[in-house]
Design a protein around this motif. Structure first.
Motif, PDB file in Angstrom:
ATOM      1  N   GLY A 142       0.821  -1.207   0.000  1.00  0.00           N
ATOM      2  CA  GLY A 142       0.000   0.000   0.000  1.00  0.00           C
ATOM      3  C   GLY A 142       0.851   1.251   0.000  1.00  0.00           C
ATOM      4  N   ALA A 143       0.272   2.336  -0.525  1.00  0.00           N
ATOM      5  CA  ALA A 143       0.940   3.644  -0.530  1.00  0.00           C
ATOM      6  C   ALA A 143      -0.106   4.713  -0.247  1.00  0.00           C
ATOM      7  CB  ALA A 143       1.616   3.900  -1.869  1.00  0.00           C
ATOM      8  N   THR A 144       0.221   5.599   0.686  1.00  0.00           N
ATOM      9  CA  THR A 144      -0.674   6.715   1.014  1.00  0.00           C
ATOM     10  C   THR A 144       0.091   8.020   0.933  1.00  0.00           C
ATOM     11  OG1 THR A 144      -0.215   6.528   3.383  1.00  0.00           O
ATOM     12  CG2 THR A 144      -2.116   5.321   2.529  1.00  0.00           C
ATOM     13  N   GLU A 145      -0.661   9.107   0.782  1.00  0.00           N
ATOM     14  CA  GLU A 145      -0.047  10.421   0.579  1.00  0.00           C
ATOM     15  C   GLU A 145      -0.740  11.445   1.464  1.00  0.00           C
ATOM     16  OE1 GLU A 145       1.624  11.998  -3.550  1.00  0.00           O
ATOM     17  OE2 GLU A 145      -0.529  12.339  -3.374  1.00  0.00           O
ATOM     18  N   ASN A 146       0.050  12.307   2.065  1.00  0.00           N
ATOM     19  CA  ASN A 146      -0.479  13.466   2.789  1.00  0.00           C
ATOM     20  C   ASN A 146      -0.064  14.716   2.028  1.00  0.00           C
ATOM     21  OD1 ASN A 146      -1.316  11.672   4.790  1.00  0.00           O
ATOM     22  ND2 ASN A 146       0.559  11.948   5.974  1.00  0.00           N
ATOM     23  N   ASN A 147      -1.048  15.512   1.593  1.00  0.00           N
ATOM     24  CA  ASN A 147      -0.775  16.678   0.754  1.00  0.00           C
ATOM     25  C   ASN A 147      -1.149  17.976   1.456  1.00  0.00           C
ATOM     26  OD1 ASN A 147       0.215  15.396  -1.620  1.00  0.00           O
ATOM     27  ND2 ASN A 147      -1.876  14.729  -2.085  1.00  0.00           N
ATOM     28  N   ASP A 148      -0.421  19.017   1.097  1.00  0.00           N
ATOM     29  CA  ASP A 148      -0.719  20.351   1.622  1.00  0.00           C
ATOM     30  C   ASP A 148      -0.403  21.372   0.530  1.00  0.00           C
ATOM     31  OD1 ASP A 148       0.017  23.002   3.067  1.00  0.00           O
ATOM     32  OD2 ASP A 148      -1.047  21.822   4.571  1.00  0.00           O
ATOM     33  N   LEU A 149      -1.425  22.096   0.098  1.00  0.00           N
ATOM     34  CA  LEU A 149      -1.271  23.129  -0.929  1.00  0.00           C
ATOM     35  C   LEU A 149      -1.626  24.488  -0.327  1.00  0.00           C
ATOM     36  CD1 LEU A 149      -0.958  24.212  -3.861  1.00  0.00           C
ATOM     37  CD2 LEU A 149      -3.366  23.594  -4.217  1.00  0.00           C
ATOM     38  N   SER A 150      -0.675  25.429  -0.363  1.00  0.00           N
ATOM     39  CA  SER A 150      -0.921  26.788   0.133  1.00  0.00           C
ATOM     40  C   SER A 150      -0.851  27.758  -1.037  1.00  0.00           C
ATOM     41  CB  SER A 150       0.130  27.180   1.186  1.00  0.00           C
ATOM     42  OG  SER A 150       0.071  26.309   2.300  1.00  0.00           O
ATOM     43  N   VAL A 151      -1.954  28.444  -1.332  1.00  0.00           N
ATOM     44  CA  VAL A 151      -2.017  29.427  -2.416  1.00  0.00           C
ATOM     45  C   VAL A 151      -2.005  30.816  -1.779  1.00  0.00           C
ATOM     46  CG1 VAL A 151      -3.274  30.217  -4.442  1.00  0.00           C
ATOM     47  CG2 VAL A 151      -3.376  27.791  -3.771  1.00  0.00           C
ATOM     48  N   PHE A 152      -0.884  31.520  -1.918  1.00  0.00           N
ATOM     49  CA  PHE A 152      -0.715  32.804  -1.229  1.00  0.00           C
ATOM     50  C   PHE A 152      -1.642  33.885  -1.775  1.00  0.00           C
ATOM     51  CE2 PHE A 152       3.804  31.094  -0.976  1.00  0.00           C
ATOM     52  CZ  PHE A 152       3.533  30.410   0.208  1.00  0.00           C
ATOM     53  N   SER A 153      -1.803  33.927  -3.103  1.00  0.00           N
ATOM     54  CA  SER A 153      -2.585  35.002  -3.720  1.00  0.00           C
ATOM     55  C   SER A 153      -4.049  34.957  -3.302  1.00  0.00           C
ATOM     56  CB  SER A 153      -2.476  34.917  -5.246  1.00  0.00           C
ATOM     57  OG  SER A 153      -2.956  33.660  -5.695  1.00  0.00           O
TER      58      SER A 153
END
Length: 278
Positions: A170-181
Motif C-alpha cells: 500500500g501507498a498513502t499520501e499526505n498533501n498540503d497546498l498553500s495558495v498565497f494570492s
C-alpha cells in the motif's frame, strides 16, 4: 559422559558403536574444541570427522531512510519550476533470514521483510504557492545476496552484494497546498495512491556488517544500500487522479533508494560427516 562412552567402545574395539556415539556427540556439541586433556584415542576419532555449517536461520529488525532519485519532472505551474525530494523520517522493517553456506566463508542469503518507508516532496513557487507532500509505503521485500565473511574469530566482518524484489502492499499520501494570492490552504491526509505506483520493483543491493560469534550462532549489525532500478510511477495513471489537479502535483518519474540499518540473530545448523580414509 559421551567421552567415557566413546572411550569404552574404543577400548572394546567396538568401532561401529564408537562412531555412532561420536556422531551423537558432534550433533549435541558441533562447535566443540579439543582440550589438551582429551585422550589420544578420542582425539584421533574426533579428527576423523568434519563438522560443517550447512545453513542458518534467524530474525532481523531495523530502520531505514529513503532517498528518491528524480529523473524526469512534471509540473503544472507556468513557471516550469520543479520540486525536490528528500528523506522524511525513519522507516522500519523486520523479517526472517536464511543463510545457505556454499563454502566456509561464502553464503547465499534469502530474506523476507515487511518494509515501511516514507519520503517527502516540496515545491516552492515564490509569491504564488507551496506544494508539500509526504508519501508512506508498505511492502514485502525478498532480498537475495551473496556474502563473504572475513576471518574466523569471534568478530567477523562481511561484505555482500545482490538484489531484491519488492511487492507494494500500500501507498498513502499526505498533501498540503498553500495558495498565497488567494489565502487558501488545501490539505488532505491518508490519500490512497497504490494504484498510481508500480506494484513490483527490482533493486540492487550492496551491504556490509559485522557478526559476533556466540554459541550455535551469531548476532550481527548490518548496513545496506538498496538502489532502486525501476520507475515508481505508473505513467498511465499520472493524470487520471483527482488529487493531481486538486493539489496541482502530478507524479514525477523517480526511483527509490534506501539506506537500511538492522540488527539480528541467526542460529546455525550443523552436520557431521566421516572423512574419507586415504
Amino acid at each position: 559422559a559421551y567421552k567415557l562412552l566413546i572411550l569404552s567402545y574404543l577400548f572394546d574395539q567396538n568401532i561401529e558403536e564408537a562412531d555412532k556415539s561420536m556422531l551423537n556427540f558432534l550433533k549435541d556439541y558441533p562447535e566443540y574444541k579439543l582440550k589438551p586433556i582429551d585422550p589420544a584415542e578420542f582425539t584421533q576419532l574426533f579428527y576423523s570427522y568434519r563438522v560443517i555449517r550447512f545453513f542458518s536461520m534467524g530474525v532481523v529488525a531495523g530502520g531505514n531512510l529513503s532517498y528518491p532519485w528524480l529523473f524526469k519532472s512534471y509540473a503544472t505551474n507556468s513557471q516550469n519550476l520543479h520540486g525536490k525530494y528528500r528523506n522524511f523520517g525513519v522507516g522500519y522493517e523486520g523479517g526472517v533470514k536464511l543463510n545457505f553456506y556454499l563454502a566456509s566463508r561464502l553464503s547465499l542469503n534469502l530474506e523476507l521483510y515487511y518494509f515501511a518507508n516514507s519520503f517527502a516532496y516540496l515545491l516552492v513557487q515564490p509569491n504564488l504557492q507551496n506544494i508539500h507532500s509526504k508519501e508512506i509505503q508498505t511492502k514485502l521485500e525478498l532480498p537475495l545476496t551473496l556474502t563473504y565473511e572475513f576471518g574466523s574469530n569471534r568478530i567477523r566482518p562481511y561484505l555482500g552484494i545482490g538484489g531484491s524484489l519488492d511487492y507494494l502492499i500500500g501507498a498513502t499520501e499526505n498533501n498540503d497546498l498553500s495558495v498565497f494570492s488567494q489565502n487558501v490552504n488545501i490539505a488532505g491526509s491518508g490519500i490512497k495512491i497504490t494504484s498510481r505506483r508500480r506494484q513490483f520493483n527490482y533493486n540492487g543491493i550492496v551491504d556490509c556488517g559485522v557478526k559476533y560469534k556466540i554459541a550455535r550462532g551469531f548476532v550481527f549489525f548490518d548496513v545496506r544500500w538498496k538502489q532502486g532500478l525501476m520507475n515508481q510511477v505508473l505513467t498511465s495513471h499520472r493524470y487520471n487522479a483527482t488529487e493531481t489537479y486538486l493539489y496541482q502535483n502530478p507524479d514525477d518519474n523517480f526511483t527509490l533508494n534506501n539506506l537500511i540499518f538492522s540488527v539480528g540473530y541467526i542460529h546455525s545448523f550443523f552436520k557431521a560427516k566421516k572423512k574419507k580414509s586415504t
